[in-house]
Design an enzyme around this catalytic site. Structure first.
Site, PDB file in Angstrom:
ATOM      1  N   ARG A   1       0.835  -1.206   0.000  1.00 36.43           N
ATOM      2  CA  ARG A   1       0.000   0.000   0.000  1.00 36.43           C
ATOM      3  C   ARG A   1       0.876   1.266   0.000  1.00 36.43           C
ATOM      4  O   ARG A   1       1.053   1.902  -1.027  1.00 36.43           O
ATOM      5  CB  ARG A   1      -0.970  -0.016   1.202  1.00 36.43           C
ATOM      6  CG  ARG A   1      -2.131   0.976   1.073  1.00 36.43           C
ATOM      7  CD  ARG A   1      -1.798   2.401   1.452  1.00 36.43           C
ATOM      8  NE  ARG A   1      -1.378   2.546   2.836  1.00 36.43           N
ATOM      9  CZ  ARG A   1      -0.965   3.684   3.361  1.00 36.43           C
ATOM     10  NH1 ARG A   1      -0.916   4.782   2.620  1.00 36.43           N
ATOM     11  NH2 ARG A   1      -0.577   3.756   4.619  1.00 36.43           N
ATOM     12  N   ASP A   2       1.490   1.563   1.114  1.00 33.15           N
ATOM     13  CA  ASP A   2       2.228   2.826   1.211  1.00 33.15           C
ATOM     14  C   ASP A   2       3.446   2.820   0.298  1.00 33.15           C
ATOM     15  O   ASP A   2       3.874   3.870  -0.194  1.00 33.15           O
ATOM     16  CB  ASP A   2       2.656   3.065   2.662  1.00 33.15           C
ATOM     17  CG  ASP A   2       2.796   4.535   3.002  1.00 33.15           C
ATOM     18  OD1 ASP A   2       2.521   5.369   2.136  1.00 33.15           O
ATOM     19  OD2 ASP A   2       3.190   4.850   4.134  1.00 33.15           O
TER      20      ASP A   2
ATOM     21  N   HIS B   1       8.386   7.512   8.263  1.00 31.43           N
ATOM     22  CA  HIS B   1       9.103   7.674   6.988  1.00 31.43           C
ATOM     23  C   HIS B   1      10.552   8.082   7.292  1.00 31.43           C
ATOM     24  O   HIS B   1      10.831   8.703   8.304  1.00 31.43           O
ATOM     25  CB  HIS B   1       8.383   8.685   6.091  1.00 31.43           C
ATOM     26  CG  HIS B   1       7.144   8.086   5.489  1.00 31.43           C
ATOM     27  ND1 HIS B   1       7.068   7.682   4.185  1.00 31.43           N
ATOM     28  CD2 HIS B   1       5.954   7.766   6.051  1.00 31.43           C
ATOM     29  CE1 HIS B   1       5.868   7.152   3.958  1.00 31.43           C
ATOM     30  NE2 HIS B   1       5.174   7.201   5.075  1.00 31.43           N
TER      31      HIS B   1
ATOM     32  N   CYS C   1       3.629   9.555   0.472  1.00 31.34           N
ATOM     33  CA  CYS C   1       2.245   9.986   0.272  1.00 31.34           C
ATOM     34  C   CYS C   1       2.190  10.986  -0.878  1.00 31.34           C
ATOM     35  O   CYS C   1       2.823  12.040  -0.818  1.00 31.34           O
ATOM     36  CB  CYS C   1       1.702  10.629   1.551  1.00 31.34           C
ATOM     37  SG  CYS C   1       0.068  11.355   1.337  1.00 31.34           S
TER      38      CYS C   1
ATOM     39  N   HIS D   1       4.443   4.201  12.519  1.00 26.65           N
ATOM     40  CA  HIS D   1       4.633   4.230  11.061  1.00 26.65           C
ATOM     41  C   HIS D   1       5.491   5.460  10.770  1.00 26.65           C
ATOM     42  O   HIS D   1       5.034   6.583  10.932  1.00 26.65           O
ATOM     43  CB  HIS D   1       3.225   4.327  10.455  1.00 26.65           C
ATOM     44  CG  HIS D   1       3.140   4.641   9.002  1.00 26.65           C
ATOM     45  ND1 HIS D   1       2.272   3.975   8.179  1.00 26.65           N
ATOM     46  CD2 HIS D   1       3.753   5.545   8.205  1.00 26.65           C
ATOM     47  CE1 HIS D   1       2.363   4.455   6.951  1.00 26.65           C
ATOM     48  NE2 HIS D   1       3.261   5.413   6.944  1.00 26.65           N
TER      49      HIS D   1
ATOM     50  N   ASN E   1       9.354   4.868   3.363  1.00 31.53           N
ATOM     51  CA  ASN E   1       9.199   4.428   4.752  1.00 31.53           C
ATOM     52  C   ASN E   1      10.502   3.830   5.275  1.00 31.53           C
ATOM     53  O   ASN E   1      11.426   3.540   4.513  1.00 31.53           O
ATOM     54  CB  ASN E   1       8.137   3.318   4.822  1.00 31.53           C
ATOM     55  CG  ASN E   1       6.753   3.836   4.575  1.00 31.53           C
ATOM     56  OD1 ASN E   1       6.025   4.115   5.511  1.00 31.53           O
ATOM     57  ND2 ASN E   1       6.383   3.985   3.320  1.00 31.53           N
TER      58      ASN E   1
HETATM   59  N1  COA Z   1     -12.936   3.952  -4.110  1.00 31.54           N
HETATM   60  C1  COA Z   1     -13.194   4.080  -5.429  1.00 31.54           C
HETATM   61  N2  COA Z   1     -13.840   5.131  -5.977  1.00 31.54           N
HETATM   62  C2  COA Z   1     -14.255   6.102  -5.129  1.00 31.54           C
HETATM   63  C3  COA Z   1     -14.034   6.023  -3.752  1.00 31.54           C
HETATM   64  C4  COA Z   1     -13.339   4.903  -3.238  1.00 31.54           C
HETATM   65  N3  COA Z   1     -13.058   4.761  -1.933  1.00 31.54           N
HETATM   66  N4  COA Z   1     -14.553   7.128  -3.183  1.00 31.54           N
HETATM   67  C5  COA Z   1     -15.088   7.865  -4.165  1.00 31.54           C
HETATM   68  N5  COA Z   1     -14.906   7.234  -5.347  1.00 31.54           N
HETATM   69  C6  COA Z   1     -15.323   7.721  -6.660  1.00 31.54           C
HETATM   70  C7  COA Z   1     -16.776   8.105  -6.739  1.00 31.54           C
HETATM   71  O1  COA Z   1     -17.581   7.010  -7.104  1.00 31.54           O
HETATM   72  C8  COA Z   1     -16.751   9.164  -7.815  1.00 31.54           C
HETATM   73  O2  COA Z   1     -16.667   8.533  -9.069  1.00 31.54           O
HETATM   74  P1  COA Z   1     -17.292   9.250 -10.379  1.00 31.54           P
HETATM   75  O3  COA Z   1     -16.531  10.535 -10.571  1.00 31.54           O
HETATM   76  O4  COA Z   1     -17.018   8.252 -11.472  1.00 31.54           O
HETATM   77  O5  COA Z   1     -18.738   9.442 -10.078  1.00 31.54           O
HETATM   78  C9  COA Z   1     -15.431   9.875  -7.602  1.00 31.54           C
HETATM   79  O6  COA Z   1     -14.581   8.912  -6.935  1.00 31.54           O
HETATM   80  C10 COA Z   1     -15.562  11.130  -6.784  1.00 31.54           C
HETATM   81  O7  COA Z   1     -16.251  10.842  -5.586  1.00 31.54           O
HETATM   82  P2  COA Z   1     -16.286  11.868  -4.364  1.00 31.54           P
HETATM   83  O8  COA Z   1     -17.074  11.269  -3.257  1.00 31.54           O
HETATM   84  O9  COA Z   1     -16.680  13.211  -4.872  1.00 31.54           O
HETATM   85  O10 COA Z   1     -14.807  11.844  -3.902  1.00 31.54           O
HETATM   86  P3  COA Z   1     -13.725  12.969  -4.031  1.00 31.54           P
HETATM   87  O11 COA Z   1     -13.443  13.331  -5.448  1.00 31.54           O
HETATM   88  O12 COA Z   1     -14.071  14.059  -3.082  1.00 31.54           O
HETATM   89  O13 COA Z   1     -12.441  12.170  -3.517  1.00 31.54           O
HETATM   90  C11 COA Z   1     -11.468  10.653  -1.965  1.00 31.54           C
HETATM   91  C12 COA Z   1     -12.269  11.919  -2.162  1.00 31.54           C
HETATM   92  C13 COA Z   1     -11.051  10.620  -0.500  1.00 31.54           C
HETATM   93  C14 COA Z   1     -12.305   9.455  -2.268  1.00 31.54           C
HETATM   94  C15 COA Z   1     -10.262  10.644  -2.888  1.00 31.54           C
HETATM   95  O14 COA Z   1      -9.582  11.865  -2.774  1.00 31.54           O
HETATM   96  C16 COA Z   1      -9.307   9.530  -2.559  1.00 31.54           C
HETATM   97  O15 COA Z   1      -9.570   8.353  -2.815  1.00 31.54           O
HETATM   98  N6  COA Z   1      -8.143   9.878  -2.006  1.00 31.54           N
HETATM   99  C17 COA Z   1      -7.087   8.918  -1.706  1.00 31.54           C
HETATM  100  C18 COA Z   1      -6.296   9.394  -0.535  1.00 31.54           C
HETATM  101  C19 COA Z   1      -5.136   8.479  -0.302  1.00 31.54           C
HETATM  102  O16 COA Z   1      -5.141   7.303  -0.611  1.00 31.54           O
HETATM  103  N7  COA Z   1      -4.054   9.050   0.259  1.00 31.54           N
HETATM  104  C20 COA Z   1      -2.846   8.322   0.520  1.00 31.54           C
HETATM  105  C21 COA Z   1      -2.970   7.396   1.666  1.00 31.54           C
HETATM  106  S1  COA Z   1      -2.992   8.194   3.219  1.00 31.54           S
HETATM  107 ZN    ZN Z   2       3.137   6.517   5.161  1.00 31.14          ZN
END
Ligand code: COA
Ligand code: ZN
Length: 302
Positions: A13-14, A206, A237, A204, A246
């Site tokens: 993942r990370d 880095h 990240c 955790h 990490n």
């Molecule tokens: N898995 C898959 N798709 C997702 C989802 C998830 N957990 N959450 C939302 N989506 C999809 C929605 O279905 C939507 O799809 P569409 O555009 O085809 O309709 C789209 O993403 C936007 O949804 P929304 O609720 O508006 O989310 P957002 O654009 O505000 O995004 C997050 C917010 C948090 C979901 C997104 O920024 C994200 O996944 N971030 C990852 C953060 C991360 O992993 N950081 C590193 C680790 S700490």
């Molecule tokens: Zn991390």
């Protein structure tokens, strides 16, 4: 002194999430296999996030299903940013999830596009809708934030208190960009252990300033319940400027094995997996001893 230590591998993942070019699913599965063969009993298999946010994680559900089927003896868990992700993780068969909230509000907005209140509401809903899932809550930027600098320990205690009130009893305190140093780690872990007896706190870190091993060791001495690392020291990240890899699993295992800790990990097998990962993944590796086997003389003779 208890010399057993629980190590949790989070490379899939990370580690992978910060790799720009897509790592083929089969390669990811080979690396997971190497980690299991090396002895890891708990592995973060990926994250259930929007592919628009992190395309590298788009095959997590498939990988999770395969891994659960192939290695029933291993605890696999996944990071989830929201309820949508929690549902996907449960459907994939995971028994444990990691929602994420940052202590720094700015990083929380950059990472999951939510205020603290919105994130707490989402985590509450996850807790309520999935009472059977084990939840280990990631708290990011505990030891410093790229936008806000050093964080307040009182704010951390307040946030843990709110999460505790909604039924979260296990936490991982994350040094998201590698700003921690030994005395802050000591202060944080001693304080949370004292203020929340019986609650699980994992670490955790880095390795931005080459203090990953040291900081992880300090956390262990202060009662951290497990240490998270990545194979090859891969990772970071994408939503935290300056985040580097990490603490490397093989460096930490080398040290702990030599210090007489029971890690359950075979260093040479882990090293082989680190080398394999380095040869097939174009990433930013910080594993310092990646090329040196535990006993160079014996291995050279072979
Ligand atoms: N898995 C898959 N798709 C997702 C989802 C998830 N957990 N959450 C939302 N989506 C999809 C929605 O279905 C939507 O799809 P569409 O555009 O085809 O309709 C789209 O993403 C936007 O949804 P929304 O609720 O508006 O989310 P957002 O654009 O505000 O995004 C997050 C917010 C948090 C979901 C997104 O920024 C994200 O996944 N971030 C990852 C953060 C991360 O992993 N950081 C590193 C680790 S700490
Ligand atoms: Zn991390």
């Amino acid at each position: 002194m208890n010399k057993t230590v629980k190590l949790v591998e989070i490379g899939p993942r990370d580690g992978f999430q910060n790799v720009k070019s897509f790592i083929p699913t089969g390669i990811k599965l080979n690396i997971v296999d190497g980690l299991v063969q090396a002895g890891f009993k708990k592995i973060q298999i990926g994250s259930f996030v929007s592919p628009k946010a992190i395309v590298q994680m788009k095959d997590t559900a498939y990988i999770a299903r395969k891994a659960i089927e192939q290695y029933p003896e291993v605890e696999f868990f996944g990071l989830v940013p929201n309820l949508y992700g929690a549902k996907a993780a449960a459907e994939a068969g995971l028994k444990e999830i990691t929602p994420v909230i940052s202590l720094s509000v700015s990083h929380n907005l950059a990472n999951v596009k939510r205020t603290h209140e919105q994130s707490l509401e989402e985590i509450k809903r996850i807790r309520e809708e999935f009472p059977d899932l084990r939840i280990t809550q990631d708290i990011a930027t505990v030891f410093g934030c790229p936008f806000e600098g050093e964080m307040s320990i009182d704010a951390l205690l307040e946030l843990i208190g709110k999460l505790h009130d909604i039924g979260i009893h296990a936490f991982t305190l994350c040094d998201t960009v590698g700003l921690a140093y030994p005395t802050i780690v000591e202060n944080v872990f001693c304080t949370v252990k004292r203020e929340f007896p019986g609650v699980e706190f994992n670490v955790h870190i880095h390795d931005t300033r080459n203090m990953g091993i040291l900081n992880s060791y300090v956390a262990l001495q202060c009662g951290a319940d497990s240490i998270q690392t990545t194979v090859g020291g891969l990772g970071g990240c994408p939503f935290a400027p300056g985040a580097t890899g990490n603490t490397s699993s093989e460096d930490l295992v080398y040290m702990l094995n030599k210090c007489g800790y029971e890690t359950g990990i075979d260093f040479n097998k882990l090293l082989a997996t680190a080398k394999y990962t380095k040869s097939v993944v174009e990433g930013d590796f910080s594993g310092h001893h990646i090329m040196i086997p535990e006993n160079p003389c014996v291995v050279t003779q072979n």
